[in-house]
Design a protein around this motif. Structure first.
Motif, short mmCIF file in Angstrom:
data_model
loop_
_atom_site.label_atom_id
_atom_site.label_comp_id
_atom_site.label_asym_id
_atom_site.label_seq_id
_atom_site.Cartn_x
_atom_site.Cartn_y
_atom_site.Cartn_z
N SER A 149 78.27 4.50 -30.09
CA SER A 149 78.85 3.89 -31.55
C SER A 149 77.97 3.41 -32.39
O SER A 149 77.63 3.44 -33.56
N TYR A 150 77.00 3.13 -31.74
CA TYR A 150 75.30 2.39 -32.40
C TYR A 150 74.55 3.88 -33.13
O TYR A 150 74.40 3.23 -34.16
N TYR A 151 74.96 4.42 -32.13
CA TYR A 151 73.71 5.25 -32.03
C TYR A 151 74.67 6.49 -33.69
O TYR A 151 73.83 6.65 -34.45
N ALA A 152 75.62 6.83 -33.78
CA ALA A 152 76.83 7.05 -34.69
C ALA A 152 76.67 6.46 -35.89
O ALA A 152 76.65 6.72 -36.86
N SER A 153 76.45 5.19 -35.58
CA SER A 153 76.28 3.89 -37.06
C SER A 153 75.40 4.68 -37.47
O SER A 153 75.13 4.27 -39.13
N LYS A 154 74.34 4.70 -37.02
CA LYS A 154 72.74 4.92 -37.49
C LYS A 154 72.57 6.37 -37.59
O LYS A 154 71.57 5.92 -39.34
N SER A 155 73.68 7.29 -37.62
CA SER A 155 72.91 8.59 -38.15
C SER A 155 74.45 8.76 -39.38
O SER A 155 73.77 9.18 -40.58
N PHE A 156 74.83 7.66 -39.77
CA PHE A 156 75.86 7.87 -41.05
C PHE A 156 74.92 7.03 -41.88
O PHE A 156 74.87 7.78 -43.14
N VAL A 157 74.18 6.12 -41.90
CA VAL A 157 73.18 4.97 -42.34
C VAL A 157 72.23 6.30 -42.85
O VAL A 157 71.71 6.36 -44.40
N LEU A 158 71.63 6.63 -41.67
CA LEU A 158 70.95 7.63 -42.25
C LEU A 158 70.92 9.09 -43.54
O LEU A 158 70.38 9.09 -44.33
N SER A 159 72.28 9.75 -42.87
CA SER A 159 72.88 10.99 -43.39
C SER A 159 73.46 10.31 -45.44
O SER A 159 72.95 10.48 -46.78
N TYR A 160 74.33 8.85 -45.07
CA TYR A 160 74.67 7.86 -46.55
C TYR A 160 73.34 7.68 -47.09
O TYR A 160 73.20 8.11 -48.52
N SER A 161 72.16 7.07 -46.77
CA SER A 161 70.90 6.50 -47.14
C SER A 161 69.89 8.13 -48.29
O SER A 161 69.60 7.88 -49.10
N ARG A 162 70.35 9.41 -47.44
CA ARG A 162 68.99 10.68 -48.53
C ARG A 162 70.24 10.67 -49.27
O ARG A 162 69.29 11.03 -50.05
N ALA A 163 71.30 11.15 -49.24
CA ALA A 163 72.14 11.93 -50.49
C ALA A 163 71.94 10.83 -51.19
O ALA A 163 71.95 11.41 -53.04
N MET A 164 71.70 9.28 -51.31
CA MET A 164 72.46 8.37 -52.21
C MET A 164 70.45 8.16 -53.26
O MET A 164 70.62 7.90 -54.03
N ALA A 165 69.73 9.33 -52.37
CA ALA A 165 68.33 8.58 -53.07
C ALA A 165 68.19 9.85 -53.60
O ALA A 165 67.50 9.69 -54.87
N VAL A 166 68.90 10.94 -53.53
CA VAL A 166 68.73 12.24 -54.24
C VAL A 166 69.57 11.41 -55.60
O VAL A 166 69.17 11.29 -56.50
#
Ligand code: NAP
Length: 253
Positions: A149-166
């Protein structure tokens, strides 16, 4: 006007080290965590050492009502930099992980990050400037057997952040996602995991963040971690499955 940074989970570990670095740069600090005594101590230390203004808020970010109340208190403070740092992780077999602990993990590592990004991000977009720094992990780059669950949550943060950056770039708002490997903090004790022999300090992570957060969308800390991130997921998962196997039955509790 003095710039302000809001850091979640700022009483220890990476959050506290970042509070020190931003204070060194002359930022006033808005800090939150759950434990009031630790917050008071952090405020005293940072104000004494750096002569900046430090506001502290005792808030459990897993609790949406508390999060919103906290936001209402700080929304008009012109936060220039938001650091979503507070995070938790639990080692053990996913299927035997306590439902309550995993719920708290999702509330803090995913839901609170998303809510704070939206609430402060909107204000930054309206103002036309600001920065959001989200703490992910090298765990974001592949699934994590025995810490799923921890790794999955951090994948979410990475994906969400990259999209928001754009999305936020045209508004003049910068988003940076930071991915440290193992860091020597209280996190490991609390997660029930074992600290890897290869680790770094919270102070080093904070130094790298300060050096790179304005220029990069994704910051992976350390050259070995940068290399590991580009290896195939399947290879890394086999290694992780061996390395993180609980060996005892504590992962089933
Ligand atoms: N340590 C590592 O190896 C490592 C590696 C990669 C990424 N990271 C990420 O880096 C971030 C910081 O990790 P760290 O190692 O510095 O953690 P840490 O030393 O365990 O500190 C966590 C901070 O978050 C606060 N916190 C915990 N639960 C909270 C809640 N429900 N509401 C508000 N605040 C809460 C804690 O204070 P209270 O207990 O008083 O609330 C504390 O100030 C996390 O997102 C973590 O996932 C860590």
């Amino acid at each position: 006007m003095t710039k302000k940074v809001l850091i979640t989970g700022a009483t220890m570990g990476i959050g506290y080290a970042l509070a020190e670095r931003f204070a060194e740069k002359g930022f006033d600090l808005v800090l939150c965590a759950r434990h009031e005594d630790a917050l008071k101590q952090a405020k005293e230390e940072l104000e004494k050492k750096y002569g900046v203004c430090v506001c502290v808020y005792a808030v459990d970010l897993c609790d949406h009502e508390q999060l919103m109340h906290f936001y209402e208190n700080v929304r008009d403070q012109n936060i220039e930099v938001l650091v979503n740092n507070a995070g938790i992780g639990f080692a053990g077999e996913a299927v035997y992980q306590s439902i309550e602990k995993d719920d708290a993990l999702v509330d803090l590592n995913i839901k609170a990050v998303m809510d704070l990004c939206k609430l402060f991000g909107r204000k930054m977009c309206e103002r036309g400037h600001g920065t959001i720094i989200n703490l992910s992990s090298t765990g974001a780059f592949q699934p994590g057997p025995y810490i799923a669950s921890y790794y999955a949550s951090k994948s979410f943060v990475l994906s969400y952040s990259r999209a928001m950056a754009v999305e936020m770039k045209p508004y003049g708002v910068h988003v940076c996602c930071v991915c440290p490997g193992p860091v020597d903090t209280a996190f490991y004790q609390k997660s029930g995991g074992r600290m890897s022999a290869y680790h770094t300090s919270a102070e080093h992570v904070a130094d790298v963040i300060m050096h790179r957060y304005q220029k990069r969308t994704v910051v992976v800390i350390g050259s070995l971690n940068q290399f590991l991130c580009i290896l195939p997921s399947g290879v890394k998962m086999k290694f992780l499955a061996k390395m993180k196997h609980p060996k005892t039955d504590h992962g089933r509790k």
